[in-house]
Design a protein around this motif. Structure first.
Motif, PDB file in Angstrom:
ATOM      1  N   ARG A   1       0.930  -1.201   0.110  1.00 64.00           N
ATOM      2  CA  ARG A   1       0.053   0.142  -0.035  1.00 64.00           C
ATOM      3  C   ARG A   1       0.866   1.220  -0.169  1.00 64.00           C
ATOM      4  O   ARG A   1       1.638   1.503   0.881  1.00 64.00           O
ATOM      5  N   ALA A   2       0.749   2.209  -0.969  1.00 62.23           N
ATOM      6  CA  ALA A   2       1.499   3.196  -1.068  1.00 62.23           C
ATOM      7  C   ALA A   2       0.984   4.285  -0.186  1.00 62.23           C
ATOM      8  O   ALA A   2      -0.312   4.787  -0.386  1.00 62.23           O
ATOM      9  N   ARG A   3       1.854   4.613   0.734  1.00 64.72           N
ATOM     10  CA  ARG A   3       1.596   5.907   1.542  1.00 64.72           C
ATOM     11  C   ARG A   3       2.336   7.162   0.978  1.00 64.72           C
ATOM     12  O   ARG A   3       1.626   8.387   1.391  1.00 64.72           O
ATOM     13  N   THR A   4       3.397   7.080   0.619  1.00 62.95           N
ATOM     14  CA  THR A   4       4.307   8.271   0.152  1.00 62.95           C
ATOM     15  C   THR A   4       4.705   7.943  -1.167  1.00 62.95           C
ATOM     16  O   THR A   4       4.838   6.745  -1.674  1.00 62.95           O
ATOM     17  N   ALA A   5       5.235   9.101  -2.045  1.00 58.00           N
ATOM     18  CA  ALA A   5       5.869   9.040  -3.129  1.00 58.00           C
ATOM     19  C   ALA A   5       6.952   9.990  -3.198  1.00 58.00           C
ATOM     20  O   ALA A   5       6.969  10.950  -2.496  1.00 58.00           O
ATOM     21  N   VAL A   6       8.055   9.669  -4.082  1.00 56.09           N
ATOM     22  CA  VAL A   6       9.257  10.563  -4.136  1.00 56.09           C
ATOM     23  C   VAL A   6       9.400  10.694  -5.548  1.00 56.09           C
ATOM     24  O   VAL A   6       9.397   9.845  -6.491  1.00 56.09           O
TER      25      VAL A   6
ATOM     26  N   SER B   1       8.837   7.163  -7.354  1.00 55.23           N
ATOM     27  CA  SER B   1       8.545   6.053  -6.620  1.00 55.23           C
ATOM     28  C   SER B   1       7.770   5.879  -5.708  1.00 55.23           C
ATOM     29  O   SER B   1       7.302   7.072  -5.150  1.00 55.23           O
ATOM     30  N   LEU B   2       6.584   4.901  -5.276  1.00 56.08           N
ATOM     31  CA  LEU B   2       5.793   4.842  -4.294  1.00 56.08           C
ATOM     32  C   LEU B   2       6.513   3.928  -3.212  1.00 56.08           C
ATOM     33  O   LEU B   2       7.042   2.994  -3.307  1.00 56.08           O
ATOM     34  N   TRP B   3       6.083   4.205  -1.985  1.00 56.60           N
ATOM     35  CA  TRP B   3       6.451   3.627  -0.677  1.00 56.60           C
ATOM     36  C   TRP B   3       5.370   3.476   0.400  1.00 56.60           C
ATOM     37  O   TRP B   3       4.578   4.178   0.432  1.00 56.60           O
ATOM     38  N   GLU B   4       5.597   2.103   1.019  1.00 55.40           N
ATOM     39  CA  GLU B   4       4.732   1.929   2.053  1.00 55.40           C
ATOM     40  C   GLU B   4       4.976   3.076   3.250  1.00 55.40           C
ATOM     41  O   GLU B   4       4.063   3.290   4.039  1.00 55.40           O
ATOM     42  N   GLN B   5       6.251   3.248   3.613  1.00 58.69           N
ATOM     43  CA  GLN B   5       6.536   3.982   4.862  1.00 58.69           C
ATOM     44  C   GLN B   5       6.496   5.546   4.626  1.00 58.69           C
ATOM     45  O   GLN B   5       6.632   6.033   3.662  1.00 58.69           O
TER      46      GLN B   5
ATOM     47  N   GLN C   1       2.736  13.123  -0.008  1.00 59.08           N
ATOM     48  CA  GLN C   1       1.792  12.085   0.571  1.00 59.08           C
ATOM     49  C   GLN C   1       0.816  11.378  -0.589  1.00 59.08           C
ATOM     50  O   GLN C   1       0.259  12.244  -1.652  1.00 59.08           O
ATOM     51  N   VAL C   2       0.478  10.115  -0.455  1.00 60.90           N
ATOM     52  CA  VAL C   2      -0.414   9.410  -1.648  1.00 60.90           C
ATOM     53  C   VAL C   2      -1.731   9.576  -0.789  1.00 60.90           C
ATOM     54  O   VAL C   2      -2.166   8.942   0.011  1.00 60.90           O
ATOM     55  N   LEU C   3      -2.705  10.227  -1.558  1.00 66.10           N
ATOM     56  CA  LEU C   3      -4.001  10.237  -1.039  1.00 66.10           C
ATOM     57  C   LEU C   3      -5.171   9.109  -1.469  1.00 66.10           C
ATOM     58  O   LEU C   3      -6.103   8.793  -0.854  1.00 66.10           O
TER      59      LEU C   3
END
Length: 188
Positions: free
Chosen positions: A104-109, A159-163, A174-176
């Motif tokens: 689950r993506a929570r953040t993106a860079v 990139s998408l990240w769980e943390q 932030q990934v909404l």
């Protein structure tokens, strides 16, 4: 694959709850969009993750130009234009894509960099593929992608990240919501 992003910079005192509500109400509208690999509904808040600005800045990975054009020239993008004005849309030709093991993506860079004069285009593509593979292999990575704007000679890594504190360099969002109707078909 085509990467695309627009940024809507907002006043420092803007109620970012408005953006959260907008995505909660409308985000599902692209969950089945033909030609769309994924849309990450992103925002940054001033002072969070070192952001100097508050922004709404969705990032797209398109499988087809037809899907992208249907969005840009249709009702999808018109809603943004009606509510915020017409933002410039950045685009990059896809060079690399890899899935990570995160769920689950929570953040993106996002990291944008100029391609220096004299660097061979083949080297740009090879470096992008290596970096995407490296990022996707990291703990908590959901996916990684890279592209290049050959008109401006700028590369982008996404990139998408769980943390909440991802292990990648660049601007943190932030990934909404994540609309990913054709994510399984994404290829550069």
């Amino acid at each position: 694959m085509h990467a695309m992003q627009y940024e809507i910079s907002l006043p420092a005192d803007y109620d970012m709850g408005i953006i959260r509500r907008r995505v909660a109400e409308r985000g599902h509208l692209l969950d089945r969009w033909e030609g769309l690999g994924l849309k990450a509904y992103l925002m940054r808040e001033r002072g969070v993750h070192g952001s100097p600005v508050s922004q709404y800045a969705p990032f797209y990975l398109w499988n087809t130009a037809a899907g992208m054009n249907a969005f840009l020239w249709g009702a999808g993008f018109q809603g943004i234009c009606d509510d915020f004005g017409r933002p410039p849309v950045r685009g990059w030709t896809g060079l690399a894509y890899a899935e990570g093991s995160g769920a689950r993506a929570r953040t993106a860079v996002r990291r944008r960099r100029p391609v220096p004069e004299g660097v061979r285009p083949a080297d740009v593509a090879e470096d992008a593929l290596s970096e995407v593979r490296r990022l996707a292999a990291r703990e908590g990575a959901v996916l990684a992608a890279a592209g290049v704007d050959a008109g401006a000679w700028e590369s982008v890594q996404f990139s998408l990240w769980e943390q909440d504190e991802p292990e990648a360099e660049g601007e943190v969002f932030q990934v909404l919501h994540l609309s990913a109707p054709e994510r399984d078909r994404l290829t550069p």
